[in-house]
Scaffold this active site. Structure first.
Site, mmCIF file in Angstrom:
data_model
loop_
_atom_site.group_PDB
_atom_site.id
_atom_site.type_symbol
_atom_site.label_atom_id
_atom_site.label_comp_id
_atom_site.label_asym_id
_atom_site.label_seq_id
_atom_site.Cartn_x
_atom_site.Cartn_y
_atom_site.Cartn_z
ATOM 1 N N LYS A 1 1.030 -1.334 -0.248
ATOM 2 C CA LYS A 1 0.323 0.054 -0.007
ATOM 3 C C LYS A 1 0.885 1.233 -0.133
ATOM 4 C CE LYS A 1 -4.562 -1.213 1.849
ATOM 5 N NZ LYS A 1 -5.216 -1.090 2.980
ATOM 6 N N LYS B 1 -5.394 -10.060 -6.973
ATOM 7 C CA LYS B 1 -6.199 -10.390 -6.182
ATOM 8 C C LYS B 1 -6.922 -9.441 -6.667
ATOM 9 C CE LYS B 1 -5.844 -8.004 -1.960
ATOM 10 N NZ LYS B 1 -6.380 -7.413 -0.910
ATOM 11 N N LYS C 1 -11.133 -3.800 -3.818
ATOM 12 C CA LYS C 1 -11.694 -2.287 -4.170
ATOM 13 C C LYS C 1 -10.956 -1.092 -4.649
ATOM 14 C CE LYS C 1 -13.693 -3.286 0.147
ATOM 15 N NZ LYS C 1 -13.860 -2.673 0.887
HETATM 16 P P1 TYM Z 1 -11.037 -5.904 3.195
HETATM 17 O O1 TYM Z 1 -12.149 -4.495 4.448
HETATM 18 O O2 TYM Z 1 -9.994 -5.613 2.395
HETATM 19 O O3 TYM Z 1 -11.170 -7.441 2.820
HETATM 20 C C1 TYM Z 1 -12.488 -7.673 3.461
HETATM 21 C C2 TYM Z 1 -12.892 -9.054 4.159
HETATM 22 O O4 TYM Z 1 -12.719 -9.072 1.817
HETATM 23 C C3 TYM Z 1 -11.295 -10.364 1.730
HETATM 24 N N1 TYM Z 1 -11.264 -9.984 0.508
HETATM 25 C C4 TYM Z 1 -10.802 -11.063 -0.197
HETATM 26 N N2 TYM Z 1 -11.579 -12.499 0.338
HETATM 27 C C5 TYM Z 1 -11.706 -12.965 -1.311
HETATM 28 N N3 TYM Z 1 -11.433 -12.850 -2.480
HETATM 29 C C6 TYM Z 1 -10.246 -11.214 -2.832
HETATM 30 N N4 TYM Z 1 -9.844 -10.844 -3.321
HETATM 31 C C7 TYM Z 1 -10.299 -10.486 -1.346
HETATM 32 N N5 TYM Z 1 -10.047 -9.365 -0.918
HETATM 33 C C8 TYM Z 1 -10.809 -9.048 0.071
HETATM 34 C C9 TYM Z 1 -10.688 -10.197 2.996
HETATM 35 O O5 TYM Z 1 -9.718 -10.409 3.106
HETATM 36 C C10 TYM Z 1 -11.011 -9.590 4.339
HETATM 37 O O6 TYM Z 1 -11.608 -11.412 4.908
HETATM 38 N N6 TYM Z 1 -8.467 -5.930 7.022
HETATM 39 C C11 TYM Z 1 -9.249 -6.108 6.610
HETATM 40 C C12 TYM Z 1 -10.338 -5.870 7.721
HETATM 41 C C13 TYM Z 1 -10.613 -5.771 9.207
HETATM 42 C C14 TYM Z 1 -10.395 -7.425 9.809
HETATM 43 C C15 TYM Z 1 -10.105 -6.730 10.841
HETATM 44 C C16 TYM Z 1 -10.635 -8.521 9.376
HETATM 45 C C17 TYM Z 1 -9.381 -4.948 10.437
HETATM 46 N N7 TYM Z 1 -9.887 -5.592 11.794
HETATM 47 C C18 TYM Z 1 -10.382 -7.996 12.492
HETATM 48 C C19 TYM Z 1 -11.233 -9.473 10.530
HETATM 49 C C20 TYM Z 1 -10.692 -9.419 11.904
HETATM 50 C C21 TYM Z 1 -8.957 -5.440 6.107
HETATM 51 O O7 TYM Z 1 -9.066 -4.699 5.185
HETATM 52 O O8 TYM Z 1 -10.794 -6.214 4.858
#
Ligand code: TYM
Length: 342
Positions: A120, A204, A207
């Protein structure tokens, strides 16, 4: 995995998603479908992590709406507020407080190894926010403020979950309280754990990809879904017979994986069904399947978006329920650390 090393508290599920734009098929298959399953077997908290979102600038005029949109997507996908707690992170003070305590437990070297930060920040690492660097510490605090034992996420969160375990373990060791925090276990298995971009099978689905054609958004209409799959990159070959023939064909592998995740079939069963066919046949079948699965969700999503009061009620009551769990845990944490007044 020795998750519950000395930990004897209840099992609890925590996960979160950032309110930084519409959810896509990766979020849905990697995490959201698991939320819906887990709420039937576990006590669950599903957070909208707005504090994580502001590690990069968010327009204050948009942030609350973005948060409602993710809550609406949880509800539309089938997360039931009668079963699971849905709430915005910024409404529960335990997140920020525990994050500070954990900033003092985690080591700079641990954070410097986080690949997502490196990706990032890119070449700009001196100029990004301190929050972006400390982001995974806040994530550990999210989970451990509730002593959550299981965390359903996509594969991209694996390293962050390992850090959460390291922080929990170091806290338990440093303060001589074995088993105080559980070592949270990531739930990553399953066919949708890593959905790739439709334009480049080595990246991957995300967004932040500038090309909207790289992802299927939960809000896309039928024509858009069909068009994006039609345009999805493939190669000149056919759908192969065997899984090992997918090696070196990342785009084809991804589309087969998406079909499998949406249909509940195994990759090999998808190949059995389409082997020898060209993509002119496979892609429309995939688009039909995606529309069949996603259309009811996008319809409900729009209904919730048209009723923000209903979503707000869910968020407010979720925040209260979440705070009831975290408040006594935070009192214990302060006591363990020896703060005045505890
Ligand atoms: P975020 O908002 O980027 O994504 C949300 C969830 O979607 C999953 N994900 C994917 N799974 C499969 N293929 C993909 N291409 C893909 N893109 C995203 C992510 O793995 C996630 O499960 N840091 C985390 C948010 C967070 C969190 C937490 C998660 C903050 N605190 C505590 C679990 C526990 C994030 O940015 O997810």
């Amino acid at each position: 995995m020795d998750t519950q090393q000395d930990y004897s508290g209840p099992q609890r599920v925590f996960s979160g998603m950032q309110p930084t734009g519409a959810l896509h098929l990766g979020n849905y298959l990697g995490a959201l479908t698991k939320f819906v399953d887990l709420q039937n077997t576990h006590e669950c908290l599903f957070c909208i992590v707005d504090l994580h979102a502001v590690t990069v600038f968010q327009d204050p005029k948009q942030l609350a709406n973005q948060t409602r949109e993710i809550a609406a997507a949880y509800l539309a996908a089938g997360v039931d507020p009668a079963k699971a707690i849905i709430y915005p992170q910024s409404q529960v003070a335990a997140h920020t407080e525990l994050a500070w305590f954990f900033n003092c437990v985690a080591r700079v070297g641990w954070l410097s190894r986080m690949t997502q930060f490196k990706d990032k920040a890119g070449k700009n690492s001196e100029r990004v926010s301190v929050g972006l660097y400390a982001y995974p510490v806040l994530q550990a605090a999210d989970i451990l403020a509730f002593k959550a034992t299981h965390v359903p996420v996509g594969e991209d969160q694996k390293q962050h979950l390992e850090l959460s375990r390291d922080i929990a373990q170091k806290f338990n060791n440093d303060f001589g309280v074995p088993g105080f925090f559980p070592l949270p276990e990531p739930l990553i298995q399953g066919p949708g754990a890593r959905i790739m971009s439709l334009r480049d099978g080595t990246k991957k689905m995300s967004k932040s990809d500038p090309s909207d054609n790289s992802r299927i958004n939960l809000t896309d209409d039928v024509e858009t879904i069909a068009k994006k799959f039609r345009k999805a990159r493939t190669d000149a070959g056919m759908v192969p017979e065997m899984i090992d023939e997918l090696a070196g064909r990342p785009e084809v592998k991804n589309l087969v994986g998406i079909y499998a995740a949406l249909s509940g079939l195994k990759d090999q069963q998808v190949l059995d069904q389409f082997a020898g066919q060209g993509f002119g046949v496979f892609k429309p079948a995939l688009a039909d399947l995606a529309v069949e699965k996603l259309r009811p969700i996008s319809t409900r999503l729009n209904e919730y978006l048209a009723n923000p009061d209903e979503v707000d009620k869910v968020l407010a009551s979720g925040a209260e329920r979440a705070a009831k769990i975290s408040t006594p845990i935070m009192a214990e944490v302060r006591k363990v650390m020896g703060f005045w007044g505890t």
